[in-house]
Design a protein around this motif. Structure first.
Motif, short mmCIF file in Angstrom:
data_model
loop_
_atom_site.label_atom_id
_atom_site.label_comp_id
_atom_site.label_asym_id
_atom_site.label_seq_id
_atom_site.Cartn_x
_atom_site.Cartn_y
_atom_site.Cartn_z
N LEU A 335 0.08 -0.11 -5.85
CA LEU A 335 1.25 1.05 -6.24
C LEU A 335 -0.05 2.11 -6.52
O LEU A 335 0.10 3.25 -5.83
CB LEU A 335 2.64 1.31 -6.90
CG LEU A 335 3.47 0.24 -6.41
CD1 LEU A 335 4.71 0.26 -6.91
CD2 LEU A 335 3.80 0.55 -4.88
N GLU A 336 -0.65 2.32 -7.30
CA GLU A 336 -1.64 3.49 -8.40
C GLU A 336 -2.74 3.31 -6.45
O GLU A 336 -3.43 4.73 -6.77
CB GLU A 336 -1.93 3.33 -8.90
CG GLU A 336 -0.78 3.86 -10.00
CD GLU A 336 0.02 4.84 -9.89
OE1 GLU A 336 -0.89 5.35 -9.55
OE2 GLU A 336 1.51 4.93 -9.86
N ASP A 337 -3.78 2.54 -6.66
CA ASP A 337 -4.94 2.36 -6.05
C ASP A 337 -4.74 1.75 -4.75
O ASP A 337 -5.81 2.27 -4.36
CB ASP A 337 -5.61 0.89 -6.48
CG ASP A 337 -6.11 1.37 -8.54
OD1 ASP A 337 -5.70 2.47 -9.45
OD2 ASP A 337 -5.64 -0.16 -9.43
N GLY A 338 -3.97 1.34 -4.00
CA GLY A 338 -3.84 1.29 -2.71
C GLY A 338 -4.94 0.13 -1.92
O GLY A 338 -5.09 0.02 -1.24
N GLU A 339 -4.68 -0.35 -2.95
CA GLU A 339 -5.89 -2.09 -3.34
C GLU A 339 -5.50 -2.85 -3.87
O GLU A 339 -5.14 -2.49 -5.19
CB GLU A 339 -7.02 -1.55 -2.67
CG GLU A 339 -7.58 -1.44 -4.07
CD GLU A 339 -9.40 -0.56 -4.56
OE1 GLU A 339 -9.88 -0.67 -2.96
OE2 GLU A 339 -9.77 -0.81 -4.99
N ALA A 353 -4.34 -2.14 0.44
CA ALA A 353 -2.25 -2.24 0.33
C ALA A 353 -1.98 -0.92 0.08
O ALA A 353 -1.61 -0.38 -1.35
CB ALA A 353 -2.20 -3.31 -0.68
N ARG A 354 -2.46 0.30 0.94
CA ARG A 354 -1.26 1.35 1.03
C ARG A 354 0.18 0.79 1.43
O ARG A 354 0.16 0.89 3.23
CB ARG A 354 -2.36 1.97 1.12
CG ARG A 354 -3.31 2.76 0.93
CD ARG A 354 -4.11 3.57 1.39
NE ARG A 354 -4.49 3.24 2.83
CZ ARG A 354 -5.60 3.18 3.15
NH1 ARG A 354 -6.57 2.59 1.71
NH2 ARG A 354 -6.11 3.10 4.22
N PHE A 355 1.07 0.98 0.62
CA PHE A 355 2.72 0.34 1.17
C PHE A 355 3.36 1.01 1.37
O PHE A 355 3.24 1.67 0.48
CB PHE A 355 2.66 -0.70 1.52
CG PHE A 355 2.74 -0.92 -0.20
CD1 PHE A 355 3.78 -0.97 -0.44
CD2 PHE A 355 1.47 -1.67 -0.40
CE1 PHE A 355 3.99 -1.82 -2.41
CE2 PHE A 355 1.22 -1.78 -2.08
CZ PHE A 355 2.56 -2.11 -3.16
N GLN A 356 4.24 1.26 1.74
CA GLN A 356 5.78 1.96 0.70
C GLN A 356 7.17 0.75 0.76
O GLN A 356 6.78 0.29 1.79
CB GLN A 356 6.46 2.74 2.12
CG GLN A 356 7.66 3.72 1.94
CD GLN A 356 8.07 4.20 2.61
OE1 GLN A 356 7.15 4.66 4.00
NE2 GLN A 356 9.11 5.05 2.19
N LEU A 357 7.15 0.90 -0.35
CA LEU A 357 7.71 0.29 -1.25
C LEU A 357 9.80 0.53 -1.29
O LEU A 357 10.10 1.53 -1.63
CB LEU A 357 7.18 -0.23 -2.96
CG LEU A 357 8.49 -1.09 -4.06
CD1 LEU A 357 8.30 -3.00 -3.37
CD2 LEU A 357 7.17 -1.03 -5.15
#
Length: 516
Positions: A335-339, A353-357
């Motif tokens: 969530l912080e790093d986007g990967e 891993a840039r996603f909306q949770l």
């Protein structure tokens, strides 16, 4: 002795590395020996390749064959090595024939012309026993890596032709079988490009117009979609949590070409070959998922997990209360790093891993909406969501409490997803233009660097004073202040205002919720 080579790609996550495949035909007992840190799929391909070559009416060398894959230190895995291995063996076998024909005074095949074609071409494909080429995962990652390393032609199976159209700076040639590749190398035929081949896409069939009532929940989801904010929904069974979450992609903007390439490449590696991801993916794993299933893992070349499959889209965790606390806490870094970084022996594999949770849960184990009707012990109800740690809660921008009483009987006059999507797209355009004027390539507010936001794009004075009071009283953390400010900017963009005011901050604080 005859030595020939050709090139292919080895994948480490979504990163492609050029592999040089050398085949040597020399004296010795008949057989094929493959070296170069290969996996089981490559080691087991020897008989498959031999049978495919023979069934394609091509000559199999009846002597010792040694095939080397370099660099030797790079792990190599996957059935896409079949075609380049076969090509290298065929070229080496023809060169051996040339040497024998030249020694006997006969005309040769002229394998020098073959080497000219293979020097700048990559070959990928799995071979059937009849010599046909079958689709393989990871084609897009290979195509993205190829031009960066000086290779602008790639030969692929027809099953991968659809996704190959997303990359424009690579010349793609489609071959249906090994014989076609061989004849193309000889100059006796042309291989077609896949420009005329349509690629399947996922259809969006769910619509917010199908949900009766729940207008406050719909608005909160609209805000989440407009700003890319993470969302938690708590409500009894039947209140519409799963229905609302499943329709979020229907109001998100269509993926850009770059985003479509990224998402399609990840899904291709995971096994969805030939399918283009043109819209925001929606990934909803079961509550019993493990940490490797969430983040990715496996032997050899680790497969992407749910967080990477949801890249540029939505990751929906239903029944969040049933998911292990250790698994949920592993979301904090992505969530912080986007990967996601997966450590392996002497190497590290990275997946985006840039996603909306989006998370959903019942209020307690008996799922009673009214606490007075709850049959759970007070301590059980109070600690029901204790598996969701404080740091993870702090990363959730919106906490939404749903009630079944907000639903109505009929769906007349309900807004369609297309109408909501227009407002979401307009809000995102406003945000993108604003951040572009600041020299930032950002499309939604949730992706804004927090330090830059406070320093250069704060709310008005009264709004910042309100958040300062909440911070001083301990009702907000420093991260909570940043996320409230991002939420306020999204509300501001939806309403077409220039700067967040006191009302925007108050509504943002309300959306974050205090009961969760």
């Amino acid at each position: 002795m005859a030595l020939e080579s050709c090139k292919t790609i080895a994948l480490e996550g979504v990163i492609g590395h050029i592999v040089d495949i050398e085949a040597n035909i020399g004296a010795g007992l008949p057989g094929i020996h493959v070296v170069g840190r290969t996996d089981t799929a490559i080691n087991e391909s020897r008989q498959r390749i031999k049978t495919a070559i023979i069934n394609s009416q091509l000559a199999w060398p009846k002597t010792k064959i040694v095939v080397s894959l370099s660099p030797a230190s790079l792990p190599k895995s996957g059935a896409h090595f079949d075609l380049p291995l076969a090509v290298a063996i065929l070229l080496a076998g023809m060169k051996a024939q040339d040497e024998q024909l030249a020694a006997d005074g006969y005309a040769t095949w002229g394998t020098e012309s073959f080497a000219e074609k293979t020097a700048n071409t990559l070959f990928l494909g799995e071979l059937g026993l009849d010599g046909s080429l079958k689709p393989v995962p990871g084609i897009l990652s290979a195509m993205v890596a190829a031009p960066k390393q000086g290779y602008h032609t790639i030969v692929i199976p027809p099953g991968n032709a659809g996704e190959a159209q997303l990359v424009e700076d690579t010349r793609v040639l489609v071959a249906h079988n090994l014989r076609e590749v061989f004849e193309w190398l000889r100059g006796n035929r042309h291989l077609k490009t896949p420009e005329h081949i349509p690629a399947p896409q996922r259809n969006q069939t769910l619509d917010f117009a199908d949900i009766a009532g729940q207008h406050e929940a719909k608005f909160a989801i609209e805000v989440a979609a407009a700003g890319g904010h993470h969302l938690m929904m708590i409500g009894p069974p039947g209140s519409g949590k799963s229905m609302l979450a499943a329709r979020i992609p229907s109001i998100l903007p269509k993926l850009s070409t770059a985003q479509a390439v990224e998402s399609t490449a990840i899904h291709s590696i995971a096994g969805s070959m030939g399918e283009i991801i043109a819209h925001a993916p929606f990934i909803s794993p079961h509550a019993s998922l493990s940490r490797p299933a969430l983040l990715g893992g496996g032997s050899g070349n680790p497969r992407p997990g749910a967080v990477s499959l949801a890249h540029n889209g939505v990751l929906f965790l239903d029944e969040a209360s049933e998911i292990s606390a250790a698994v949920l806490d592993s979301l904090r870094a992505p969530l912080e790093d986007g990967e996601v970084r997966l450590a392996r022996a002497q190497r590290e594999i990275t997946y985006p891993a840039r996603f909306q949770l989006v998370m959903a849960a019942n209020p307690c184990r008996c799922a009673a909406e009214d606490s007075s009707k709850c049959v759970c012990r007070p301590q059980v109800r109070q600690t029901y969501l204790r598996n969701i740690s404080g740091p993870l809660r702090d990363r959730l921008d919106i906490a939404l409490e749903l009630t079944s009483q907000a639903a109505v009987l009929h769906t007349e006059d309900e807004e369609a997803s297309s109408t909501i999507a227009q407002r979401v797209a307009l809000a995102r355009d406003r945000a993108a233009l604003r951040w572009q004027s600041h020299g930032l390539d950002i499309t939604h507010n949730a992706a804004m660097p927090s330090t830059y936001l406070r320093r250069h794009c704060a709310a008005d004075e009264s709004a910042m004073a309100l958040m300062g009071a909440y911070l001083a009283e301990g009702q907000l953390s420093q991260r909570g202040v940043d996320r409230c400010l991002k939420l306020a900017w999204t509300l501001c963009d939806l309403e077409g205002e220039d700067i967040p005011n006191l009302d925007h901050i108050a509504r943002a604080l309300n959306l974050r919720g205090e009961g969760f």
